[in-house]
Write a protein that holds these residues in place. Structure first.
Motif, mmCIF file in Angstrom:
data_model
loop_
_atom_site.group_PDB
_atom_site.id
_atom_site.type_symbol
_atom_site.label_atom_id
_atom_site.label_comp_id
_atom_site.label_asym_id
_atom_site.label_seq_id
_atom_site.Cartn_x
_atom_site.Cartn_y
_atom_site.Cartn_z
ATOM 1 N N GLN A 8 1.453 1.553 9.907
ATOM 2 C CA GLN A 8 0.553 0.633 9.789
ATOM 3 C C GLN A 8 0.669 -0.293 10.747
ATOM 4 O O GLN A 8 -0.193 -1.075 11.270
ATOM 5 C CB GLN A 8 0.714 -0.247 8.633
ATOM 6 N N GLY A 41 5.285 4.967 6.101
ATOM 7 C CA GLY A 41 4.268 4.260 5.694
ATOM 8 C C GLY A 41 4.078 2.732 6.215
ATOM 9 O O GLY A 41 3.058 2.430 6.525
ATOM 10 N N PRO A 74 1.057 7.811 3.546
ATOM 11 C CA PRO A 74 2.274 7.920 2.573
ATOM 12 C C PRO A 74 1.991 8.836 1.322
ATOM 13 O O PRO A 74 2.464 9.465 0.958
ATOM 14 C CB PRO A 74 2.610 6.605 2.094
ATOM 15 N N GLY A 78 -2.005 2.788 5.449
ATOM 16 C CA GLY A 78 -0.898 2.593 4.457
ATOM 17 C C GLY A 78 -1.203 3.215 3.296
ATOM 18 O O GLY A 78 -0.149 3.592 2.517
ATOM 19 N N TYR A 129 8.348 5.787 2.488
ATOM 20 C CA TYR A 129 7.814 4.513 2.375
ATOM 21 C C TYR A 129 8.245 3.737 3.652
ATOM 22 O O TYR A 129 7.367 3.042 4.229
ATOM 23 C CB TYR A 129 8.665 3.768 1.216
ATOM 24 N N THR A 132 0.980 -1.111 -0.122
ATOM 25 C CA THR A 132 -0.049 0.009 -0.122
ATOM 26 C C THR A 132 1.168 1.039 -0.099
ATOM 27 O O THR A 132 0.331 2.341 -0.751
ATOM 28 C CB THR A 132 -1.081 -0.074 1.246
ATOM 29 N N PRO A 133 1.970 1.365 0.797
ATOM 30 C CA PRO A 133 2.798 2.695 0.796
ATOM 31 C C PRO A 133 3.497 2.789 -0.643
ATOM 32 O O PRO A 133 3.524 3.932 -1.235
ATOM 33 C CB PRO A 133 3.934 2.448 1.651
ATOM 34 N N TYR A 142 3.876 12.078 0.918
ATOM 35 C CA TYR A 142 4.630 12.540 -0.284
ATOM 36 C C TYR A 142 4.310 13.259 -1.079
ATOM 37 O O TYR A 142 4.949 14.293 -1.692
ATOM 38 C CB TYR A 142 4.461 11.027 -1.051
#
Length: 474
Positions: A407, A403, A438, A434, A400, A359-360, A442
């Protein structure tokens, strides 16, 4: 045969090799999802305590949410003409992309193994051999088809989409003859943890395709509509997986322990005995072959992408393809043989744990492509660690890592349960965290410095001549 065997791998697909229509994504992903492992995934929602009604609703929601994310990755293929993970170098750096790639490779090996367990059982009964022999035979067939490559993969998807759809229609009708549907649907009791488990199971199923979905749309002509690619991918994948998972929910809810004791055998028994049973063993093997070829192909792509970032490779020879595919095949088969006796108990945790790592990556990739770079990449620079994207892009790598860590408090598996799971009633919402954390982080960081983004998209070579005589082997 030479015209059928794929020539391209990590290099840009030139216009002269582009072909097909966006509809090909529908048949491929429908065929890849009408299969026994998706049936087991749906069944898990009931096996672990959910009721039929809310499990079905949760699975639909997860398939649509995860499928939309996966289809957004697919829409990148026609424009970039690149494997999915090569494109990740724009976010993580030419060498930095190896970080998520290591986890992607583990995913492919794991999915190859889990698919080989069930398909190996079907192959063994079809060939009247043992499970071990069945797994090995299935793995060898998978490796050969992955080596041939793109054209045979799509052809396999077209055949599987028709054969498996007809088989599931028949099996579904036979199941309903044995089942009191009103009783199953009438016993609805909402439980938030069980509902979120169903959502997570189907979402993780869809999101796990993200790291390689663009591999199978990258041969489409550059003029192919991104919207068409998105919708045909989403509809094929969501429909196929929901169909299989719905079947799994009803099988698990109506069979008692019979399905848990022998997933493949029970499903085949719905169809009949003798030659009919042999046909359904073949159908199960065919459905698994489609997706296992995807996993093998994606695994070798990811391995080459990671290694080539350090070696400076731009293309790969056909002999090199065969070597990498053999490595994935042998590793996946070894894991399948080691875990074939404890498949069902470990598969749920494997799916949900995978979700933590992908997910990230997915959030970062999509935010960069659609919001930061706005579909403008310098394709040649993706192979140059001294170019505009550099060797390591620490902003993406840090995001990343954040992230992943974000979680952990929300993650619920047998081997680890985060401290915030119990206050949420046992629900696992780590995949939502997640994606959101991120993506937001980001977007905030990457928009501060966009000097590496070209003013216009810089495509790769448009002719075969531009890439001629440059293949290297490992």
């Amino acid at each position: 045969m030479a015209a059928v065997v794929e020539k391209h791998s990590i290099d840009v697909v030139p216009d002269s090799a582009r072909h097909g229509r966006a509809f090909s994504q529908f048949t491929l992903w429908l065929g890849a999802n009408l299969q026994i492992t998706a049936v087991v995934t749906g069944a898990l929602a009931v096996v672990f305590g959910g009721d039929v009604v809310w499990s079905l609703i949760g699975l639909v929601l997860g398939n649509l949410l995860g499928g939309a994310v996966m289809a957004l990755h697919s829409a990148q293929g026609p424009k970039l003409g690149l494997p999915q993970m090569i494109q990740s170098r724009a976010q993580f750096g030419v060498k930095g992309a190896v970080v998520p790639l290591l986890l992607v490779i583990l995913m492919y090996v794991g999915f190859f193994a889990s698919g080989s367990v069930l398909a190996g059982q079907a192959t063994a009964r079809l060939t009247h051999t043992g499970d071990t022999t069945g797994i090995i035979i299935f793995a060898l067939v998978t490796g050969v088809m992955a080596t041939v490559g793109y054209r045979v993969i799509h052809a396999l998807g077209r055949v599987a989409s028709v054969v498996c759809a007809l088989a599931f229609l028949f099996l579904g009708a036979r199941l309903l003859e044995r089942t009191d549907l009103g009783e199953l649907l009438g016993n609805a009791h909402f439980s938030m943890p069980m509902f979120l488990l169903a959502v997570s199971l189907s979402a993780s199923w869809q999101l796990a395709f993200g790291p390689y979905v663009a591999d199978y749309s990258r041969y489409l002509p550059r003029s192919t509509s991104a919207k068409a690619t998105f919708w045909w991918t989403l509809s094929g994948s969501a429909l196929g997986s929901q169909w299989s998972m719905t079947f799994g929910v009803f099988v698990a809810a109506s069979s008692g322990g019979a399905f848990l004791d022998d997933q493949v055998g029970y499903v085949v028994s719905l169809g009949g005995a003798g030659l009919v049973a042999s046909f359904f063993y073949f159908v199960i093997a065919l459905g698994k072959l489609t997706v296992n070829v995807l996993n093998t192909y994606g695994g070798f792509m990811s391995m080459v992408t990671g290694i080539s970032g350090f070696r400076g490779q731009r293309v790969l020879s056909q002999r090199g393809r065969a070597v990498y595919i053999a490595i994935i095949m042998v590793a996946g088969t070894a894991v399948a043989l080691a875990g074939k006796d404890s498949f069902l108990s470990s598969f749920k945790d494997f799916l949900l744990f995978l979700l933590t790592f992908f997910t990230p990556w997915s959030a970062i990739n999509l935010v960069d492509y659609y919001l930061i770079s706005r579909e403008r990449y310098d394709i040649p620079a993706l192979a140059d660690p001294n170019g505009r994207y550099g060797a390591w892009r620490w902003d993406a790598l840090v995001v990343y890592g954040v992230g992943l860590l974000a979680q952990l408090p929300f993650l619920a598996t047998h081997f680890y349960t985060g401290p915030l799971v119990e206050p949420l009633g046992g629900a696992d919402v780590s995949w939502i965290v997640g994606l959101v954390v991120p993506a937001a982080l980001y977007w905030l960081l990457a928009r501060r410095d966009t000097s590496h983004i070209p003013a216009e998209h810089v495509p790769g070579p448009r002719t075969e001549a531009a890439a001629a005589d440059t293949a290297v082997t490992p």
